[in-house]
Scaffold this motif. Structure first.
Motif, PDB file in Angstrom:
ATOM      1  N   GLY A 154       0.830  -1.196   0.000  1.00  0.00           N
ATOM      2  CA  GLY A 154       0.000   0.000   0.000  1.00  0.00           C
ATOM      3  C   GLY A 154       0.864   1.245   0.000  1.00  0.00           C
ATOM      4  O   GLY A 154       2.107   1.174   0.033  1.00  0.00           O
ATOM      5  N   ALA A 155       0.237   2.401  -0.069  1.00  0.00           N
ATOM      6  CA  ALA A 155       0.958   3.664  -0.155  1.00  0.00           C
ATOM      7  C   ALA A 155       1.993   3.786   0.960  1.00  0.00           C
ATOM      8  O   ALA A 155       1.680   3.636   2.131  1.00  0.00           O
ATOM      9  CB  ALA A 155      -0.020   4.821  -0.084  1.00  0.00           C
ATOM     10  N   GLY A 156       3.238   4.047   0.574  1.00  0.00           N
ATOM     11  CA  GLY A 156       4.319   4.191   1.543  1.00  0.00           C
ATOM     12  C   GLY A 156       5.068   2.915   1.851  1.00  0.00           C
ATOM     13  O   GLY A 156       6.099   2.943   2.518  1.00  0.00           O
ATOM     14  N   GLY A 157       4.564   1.768   1.385  1.00  0.00           N
ATOM     15  CA  GLY A 157       5.248   0.501   1.615  1.00  0.00           C
ATOM     16  C   GLY A 157       5.217   0.069   3.069  1.00  0.00           C
ATOM     17  O   GLY A 157       4.438   0.571   3.889  1.00  0.00           O
ATOM     18  N   ALA A 158       6.090  -0.872   3.413  1.00  0.00           N
ATOM     19  CA  ALA A 158       6.119  -1.412   4.778  1.00  0.00           C
ATOM     20  C   ALA A 158       6.508  -0.355   5.799  1.00  0.00           C
ATOM     21  O   ALA A 158       6.146  -0.451   6.978  1.00  0.00           O
ATOM     22  CB  ALA A 158       7.095  -2.589   4.838  1.00  0.00           C
ATOM     23  N   GLY A 159       7.238   0.678   5.371  1.00  0.00           N
ATOM     24  CA  GLY A 159       7.666   1.722   6.300  1.00  0.00           C
ATOM     25  C   GLY A 159       6.524   2.522   6.892  1.00  0.00           C
ATOM     26  O   GLY A 159       6.672   3.151   7.946  1.00  0.00           O
ATOM     27  N   THR A 160       5.360   2.510   6.224  1.00  0.00           N
ATOM     28  CA  THR A 160       4.215   3.269   6.731  1.00  0.00           C
ATOM     29  C   THR A 160       3.789   2.770   8.111  1.00  0.00           C
ATOM     30  O   THR A 160       3.375   3.558   8.961  1.00  0.00           O
ATOM     31  CB  THR A 160       3.035   3.155   5.745  1.00  0.00           C
ATOM     32  N   GLY A 202       7.734   8.221  13.336  1.00  0.00           N
ATOM     33  CA  GLY A 202       6.589   7.536  13.928  1.00  0.00           C
ATOM     34  C   GLY A 202       5.514   7.304  12.889  1.00  0.00           C
ATOM     35  O   GLY A 202       5.286   8.127  12.000  1.00  0.00           O
ATOM     36  N   THR A 203       4.853   6.165  13.001  1.00  0.00           N
ATOM     37  CA  THR A 203       3.869   5.795  11.982  1.00  0.00           C
ATOM     38  C   THR A 203       2.713   6.779  11.896  1.00  0.00           C
ATOM     39  O   THR A 203       2.170   7.014  10.814  1.00  0.00           O
ATOM     40  CB  THR A 203       3.343   4.369  12.241  1.00  0.00           C
ATOM     41  N   ASP A 204       2.327   7.391  13.019  1.00  0.00           N
ATOM     42  CA  ASP A 204       1.181   8.305  12.999  1.00  0.00           C
ATOM     43  C   ASP A 204       1.451   9.547  12.163  1.00  0.00           C
ATOM     44  O   ASP A 204       0.580  10.018  11.432  1.00  0.00           O
ATOM     45  CB  ASP A 204       0.761   8.689  14.423  1.00  0.00           C
ATOM     46  N   LEU A 205       2.667  10.095  12.228  1.00  0.00           N
ATOM     47  CA  LEU A 205       3.013  11.271  11.421  1.00  0.00           C
ATOM     48  C   LEU A 205       3.407  10.892   9.997  1.00  0.00           C
ATOM     49  O   LEU A 205       3.136  11.622   9.049  1.00  0.00           O
ATOM     50  CB  LEU A 205       4.158  12.043  12.077  1.00  0.00           C
ATOM     51  N   LEU A 206       4.051   9.743   9.867  1.00  0.00           N
ATOM     52  CA  LEU A 206       4.576   9.333   8.562  1.00  0.00           C
ATOM     53  C   LEU A 206       3.462   9.172   7.528  1.00  0.00           C
ATOM     54  O   LEU A 206       3.657   9.455   6.338  1.00  0.00           O
ATOM     55  CB  LEU A 206       5.348   8.019   8.710  1.00  0.00           C
ATOM     56  N   PRO A 332      11.205   1.758  20.793  1.00  0.00           N
ATOM     57  CA  PRO A 332      10.892   2.225  22.143  1.00  0.00           C
ATOM     58  C   PRO A 332       9.416   2.619  22.237  1.00  0.00           C
ATOM     59  O   PRO A 332       8.874   3.211  21.304  1.00  0.00           O
ATOM     60  CB  PRO A 332      11.796   3.445  22.319  1.00  0.00           C
ATOM     61  N   GLY A 333       8.781   2.289  23.346  1.00  0.00           N
ATOM     62  CA  GLY A 333       7.392   2.691  23.544  1.00  0.00           C
ATOM     63  C   GLY A 333       6.493   2.337  22.386  1.00  0.00           C
ATOM     64  O   GLY A 333       5.654   3.136  21.977  1.00  0.00           O
ATOM     65  N   GLY A 334       6.645   1.117  21.854  1.00  0.00           N
ATOM     66  CA  GLY A 334       5.950   0.756  20.630  1.00  0.00           C
ATOM     67  C   GLY A 334       4.979  -0.399  20.758  1.00  0.00           C
ATOM     68  O   GLY A 334       4.553  -0.786  21.852  1.00  0.00           O
ATOM     69  N   SER A 352       5.995   2.131  16.136  1.00  0.00           N
ATOM     70  CA  SER A 352       5.855   3.137  17.188  1.00  0.00           C
ATOM     71  C   SER A 352       5.195   4.380  16.620  1.00  0.00           C
ATOM     72  O   SER A 352       5.378   4.710  15.448  1.00  0.00           O
ATOM     73  CB  SER A 352       7.219   3.557  17.765  1.00  0.00           C
ATOM     74  N   ASN A 353       4.444   5.075  17.453  1.00  0.00           N
ATOM     75  CA  ASN A 353       3.995   6.416  17.119  1.00  0.00           C
ATOM     76  C   ASN A 353       5.117   7.408  17.426  1.00  0.00           C
ATOM     77  O   ASN A 353       6.133   7.053  18.039  1.00  0.00           O
ATOM     78  CB  ASN A 353       2.734   6.771  17.903  1.00  0.00           C
ATOM     79  N   HIS A 354       4.930   8.655  17.030  1.00  0.00           N
ATOM     80  CA  HIS A 354       5.985   9.641  17.212  1.00  0.00           C
ATOM     81  C   HIS A 354       6.373   9.812  18.678  1.00  0.00           C
ATOM     82  O   HIS A 354       7.558   9.933  19.008  1.00  0.00           O
ATOM     83  CB  HIS A 354       5.564  10.991  16.629  1.00  0.00           C
ATOM     84  N   LYS A 355       5.399   9.794  19.571  1.00  0.00           N
ATOM     85  CA  LYS A 355       5.686  10.000  20.989  1.00  0.00           C
ATOM     86  C   LYS A 355       6.300   8.778  21.662  1.00  0.00           C
ATOM     87  O   LYS A 355       6.813   8.882  22.772  1.00  0.00           O
ATOM     88  CB  LYS A 355       4.409  10.409  21.727  1.00  0.00           C
ATOM     89  N   ARG A 356       6.221   7.629  21.031  1.00  0.00           N
ATOM     90  CA  ARG A 356       6.763   6.393  21.619  1.00  0.00           C
ATOM     91  C   ARG A 356       6.306   6.243  23.082  1.00  0.00           C
ATOM     92  O   ARG A 356       7.130   6.086  23.980  1.00  0.00           O
ATOM     93  CB  ARG A 356       8.291   6.406  21.535  1.00  0.00           C
ATOM     94  N   ASP A 357       5.003   6.265  23.271  1.00  0.00           N
ATOM     95  CA  ASP A 357       4.495   6.420  24.633  1.00  0.00           C
ATOM     96  C   ASP A 357       3.745   5.212  25.188  1.00  0.00           C
ATOM     97  O   ASP A 357       2.988   5.343  26.151  1.00  0.00           O
ATOM     98  CB  ASP A 357       3.602   7.659  24.708  1.00  0.00           C
ATOM     99  N   THR A 358       3.930   4.003  24.632  1.00  0.00           N
ATOM    100  CA  THR A 358       3.363   2.835  25.291  1.00  0.00           C
ATOM    101  C   THR A 358       4.279   2.389  26.427  1.00  0.00           C
ATOM    102  O   THR A 358       5.423   2.856  26.547  1.00  0.00           O
ATOM    103  CB  THR A 358       3.162   1.655  24.320  1.00  0.00           C
ATOM    104  N   GLU A 359       3.819   1.453  27.238  1.00  0.00           N
ATOM    105  CA  GLU A 359       4.580   1.007  28.408  1.00  0.00           C
ATOM    106  C   GLU A 359       5.759   0.106  28.047  1.00  0.00           C
ATOM    107  O   GLU A 359       6.665  -0.069  28.854  1.00  0.00           O
ATOM    108  CB  GLU A 359       3.661   0.252  29.370  1.00  0.00           C
ATOM    109  N   ASN A 360       5.752  -0.472  26.851  1.00  0.00           N
ATOM    110  CA  ASN A 360       6.749  -1.484  26.505  1.00  0.00           C
ATOM    111  C   ASN A 360       7.703  -1.031  25.409  1.00  0.00           C
ATOM    112  O   ASN A 360       7.321  -0.298  24.494  1.00  0.00           O
ATOM    113  CB  ASN A 360       6.075  -2.772  26.030  1.00  0.00           C
ATOM    114  N   ALA A 361       8.923  -1.525  25.516  1.00  0.00           N
ATOM    115  CA  ALA A 361       9.882  -1.483  24.419  1.00  0.00           C
ATOM    116  C   ALA A 361       9.825  -2.832  23.723  1.00  0.00           C
ATOM    117  O   ALA A 361       9.623  -3.858  24.370  1.00  0.00           O
ATOM    118  CB  ALA A 361      11.284  -1.229  24.948  1.00  0.00           C
ATOM    119  N   ASN A 362      10.000  -2.832  22.416  1.00  0.00           N
ATOM    120  CA  ASN A 362      10.106  -4.127  21.727  1.00  0.00           C
ATOM    121  C   ASN A 362      11.175  -4.058  20.657  1.00  0.00           C
ATOM    122  O   ASN A 362      11.470  -2.983  20.123  1.00  0.00           O
ATOM    123  CB  ASN A 362       8.762  -4.576  21.159  1.00  0.00           C
ATOM    124  N   SER A 363      11.750  -5.185  20.366  1.00  0.00           N
ATOM    125  CA  SER A 363      12.772  -5.273  19.325  1.00  0.00           C
ATOM    126  C   SER A 363      12.772  -6.667  18.739  1.00  0.00           C
ATOM    127  O   SER A 363      12.470  -7.645  19.430  1.00  0.00           O
ATOM    128  CB  SER A 363      14.161  -4.971  19.895  1.00  0.00           C
TER     129      SER A 363
END
Length: 526
Positions: A154-160, A202-206, A332-334, A352-363
Motif C-alpha cells: 500500500g501507499a508508503g510501503g512497509a515503512g508506513t 513515527g507511523t502516525d506522522l509518517l 521504544p514505547g511501541g 511506534s507512534n511519534h511520541k513512543r508512549d506505550t509502556e513497553n519497548a520491543n525489538s
C-alpha cells in the motif's frame, strides 16, 4: 557561517545556556552572535552519573574571518551541503517512466523524477493511505486479511507501519540524506529530524507525510494507480517493451523501476520466469521481545527522572556455534504488530507512534541464516520464510503466537502472562514458539538473549514476552544490476530493499534518488 563541533551541555540546559557556550567556545561576547542553528544533537549516556548533550552548531557572526584566523579547535567554515539534481541527458524518452511500488525507494525515485519534470507513473498494488489504514485496522481487529493491502503493501510501503527510523550508518557525499530529511520536513515532519542523531518520525506522522509527497508528485504531473499489480513484462531481444497490469492492461514501457519491497513474492516468481536474473542471499529470522520501557530507560540512562526520550538499544552477539544474533528495528514505547501479507501465513513487525508512549519497548532479536540453511535456488529463501510463517500461523490459530522467555527456554507452552502487559496490534494467543523454528535458531536465540542480559540487566527476565515470527527483516533475494543500475533485461532498474540494495527508510530512499539521477542523466524529459 561557521560550524562549531563538540559543544557539551548537561541535559537540563536551555537555549540561553547553549548560546553562552557557543560564545565561550568562540572566545567572543554573546552579542557578537547574529543567529545560530543546530546541525547535530546527540545524547552521550556513557557516564550514567553525568548525562550530556553534544552539539554541532552552525553560527552567523559579525566577523567570522577573525575567528577562523585564530585556528580554534573544533571550528571551521560551514561546508556547502546542498543536494543538486544532475543535468538531463540527450536521449529521447519515448514513454512515461513507470515505478512499481510506493515504498521509500519508489516514493523518492518518483518524487525526484517529478521535480525534474519527468511525470512518472507509480503503480501500487495496495490502497491509498486513508483506505489502507482502515484496511489494516480492520485486519488487526477481525483477522480478515487483504493480501494486496496490508502492513506490507500500500501507499508508503512497509515503512508506513513502522517506527519511521531515519538513521543511516553511511554518509552520502552528495547530501542525498540531507535532502531526504528536508523533503520530509517540507511535507510535515518535525524539524528536529534535521539534526537529531537518531531521528524518527513515527507511523502516525509518517502517514500524512507520505500522502503529502504523493499528492505533490501528482501536482507536478505524475500519476499514481492504486490497487494495481504488475502481472507480466514483455521483452524483445532482452529489452523491455511493455508491462501488463492486473492481468489485463498492457502499457508500453522502456524504463521500469522495480521498487517492489521485500514481500512481493508472486512478482519475484513472475520476473524469474520471464528471465530476470535473481539470486538468493542471506537474511535473518527470529522473534520480537517485549520489556517494560522503564527497564530499558534505567539500563541506558541510570536511575533518572529527568525528561529524556524513551531509550533504545542495539545489541550484537556471536554464539558458540558462530551464528550472529542481534537486535533489529528496536521500537521504544511501541507495538508488536501482525504484519502478514499471505493467507494462512503469519509474520510480525514492530511499530511506534511519534511520541513512543506505550509502556513497553520491543525489538526483533534475529539469527543470521545463509544458503547453507535454506538452499541456493533463487527463491529458496522465500520458501524458508513461508515455511516458518505457516507454522507460526498454525500454532497461533491464525493469531500472533506468544510465549514467556522462561517457557521458551524450557520448551513448554506458556499458560498466562505475569508482570509485563502484552502490547500488540492484532489478535494474539499463547503458544510454544519452539514449534516454529529449527533447533539451531532456538538455541541461538536463547544463547543470545542470555548474553544480552549481561549488557542490559533484566533483558533475559523470565516474563519477557516473545512473539513470532520475525521473518521480513530483509529481502531473501537480490536482483543483480550493473554500474548503470540496470538488470540483465535492458530497461529494468531494480532498487531498494526488495532488490537487495537497502535496509530501512533512509537507505531505500537514497537508492531511489540514485536511480532517478541515472535516468535524468540518460534522458531528457518529454
Amino acid at each position: 557561517m561557521l560550524r562549531i563541533r563538540q559543544i557539551k551541555l548537561p541535559i537540563n540546559h536551555n537555549k540561553q545556556n547553549l548560546k553562552l557556550k557557543i560564545a565561550k567556545k568562540l572566545k567572543i561576547k554573546e552579542n557578537e552572535i547574529i543567529n545560530f542553528k543546530i546541525n547535530k544533537k546527540s545524547l552521550d549516556a556513557r557516564d550514567k552519573k553525568n548525562l550530556i548533550y553534544v552539539y554541532e552548531i552552525d553560527v552567523n557572526l559579525k566577523n567570522e574571518n577573525n575567528i577562523l584566523n585564530k585556528n580554534l579547535k573544533d571550528i571551521l567554515k560551514t561546508p556547502n551541503e546542498t543536494y543538486k539534481l544532475p543535468t538531463p541527458g540527450n536521449q529521447k524518452l519515448n514513454h512515461q517512466i513507470i515505478i512499481v511500488g510506493s515504498g521509500p525507494s519508489g516514493l523518492f525515485a518518483g518524487y525526484t523524477l517529478a521535480k525534474a519534470g519527468y511525470k512518472p507513473l507509480i503503480i501500487e498494488r495496495g490502497e491509498d493511505i486513508d483506505n489502507r489504514v482502515k484496511t489494516v485496522e480492520n485486519f488487526w481487529n477481525t483477522n480478515k486479511l487483504n493480501p494486496n493491502s496490508n502492513v506490507q503493501f500500500g501507499a508508503g510501503g512497509a515503512g508506513t507501519f513502522s517506527d519511521g527510523k531515519l538513521n543511516t550508518g553511511n554518509k552520502d557525499k552528495f547530501f542525498r540524506d540531507k535532502e531526504i530529511l528536508k523533503t520530509f520536513v517540507k511535507h510535515g515532519a518535525p524539524k528536529d529530524i534535521l539534526y537529531l542523531n537518531k531521528p524518527h518520525i513515527g507511523t502516525d506522522l509518517l502517514r500524512n507525510i507520505i500522502k503529502n509527497m504523493l499528492n505533490e508528485i501528482i501536482s507536478m504531473g505524475g500519476n499514481i494507480k492504486y490497487n494495481t499489480c504488475l502481472t507480466n513484462i514483455n521483452t524483445k531481444n532482452s529489452k523491455l517493451i511493455s508491462i501488463e497490469i492486473n492481468h489485463k492492461e498492457i502499457i508500453p514501457c522502456e524504463n521500469l523501476i522495480l521498487a517492489l519491497g521485500h514481500s512481493s513474492r508472486d512478482t519475484f516468481e513472475m520476473l524469474l520466469n520471464k528471465g530476470l536474473n535473481i539470486i538468493s542471499k542471506p537474511f535473518a529470522i527470529g522473534i520480537r521481545i517485549q520489556h517494560p520501557q522503564s527497564l530499558i530507560n534505567e539500563s541506558q540512562y541510570g536511575k533518572s527522572d529527568l525528561n529524556l526520550p524513551p531509550a533504545d538499544y542495539k545489541l550484537t552477539y556471536q554464539t558458540s556455534k558462530k551464528r550472529g544474533v542481534y537486535s533489529f528495528c528496536m521500537c521504544p514505547g511501541g507495538y508488536v504488530v501482525n504484519a502478514s501479507s499471505n493467507q494462512n501465513e503469519l509474520a510480525i513487525n514492530g511499530m511506534s507512534n511519534h511520541k513512543r508512549d506505550t509502556e513497553n519497548a520491543n525489538s526483533a532479536i534475529i539469527v543470521t541464516i545463509s544458503q547453507n540453511d535454506f538452499g541456493n535456488n533463487p527463491l529458496d529463501g522465500i520458501k524458508f520464510q513461508k515455511m516458518l510463517e505457516t507454522k507460526a500461523y498454525q500454532i497461533g490459530n491464525g493469531k500472533i503466537p506468544m510465549q514467556l522467555f522462561k517457557d521458551f527456554v524450557q520448551n513448554k507452552k506458556s499458560k498466562n502472562f505475569q508482570n509485563i502487559k502484552p502490547i500488540f496490534k492484532g489478535k494474539y494467543e499463547l503458544a510454544n514458539l519452539r514449534n516454529i523454528f529449527p533447533e539451531y535458531i532456538s538455541e541461538a536465540l536463547i544463547e543470545g538473549i542470555k548474553n544480552f542480559d549481561k549488557k542490559i540487566k533484566g533483558f533475559a527476565i523470565d516474563d519477557a514476552i516473545l512473539s513470532a515470527v520475525e521473518s521480513r527483516t530483509s529481502s531473501p533475494i537480490k536482483i543483480p544490476r550493473d554500474e548503470n543500475f540496470t538488470s540483465n533485461i535492458q530497461g529494468i532498474y531494480p532498487i531498494g530493499e526488495g532488490a537487495g540494495y537497502a535496509g530501512g527508510i533512509m537507505t531505500s530512499a537514497i537508492d531511489g534518488i540514485k536511480i532517478a539521477e541515472q535516468l535524468i542523466k540518460t534522458y531528457r524529459a518529454k
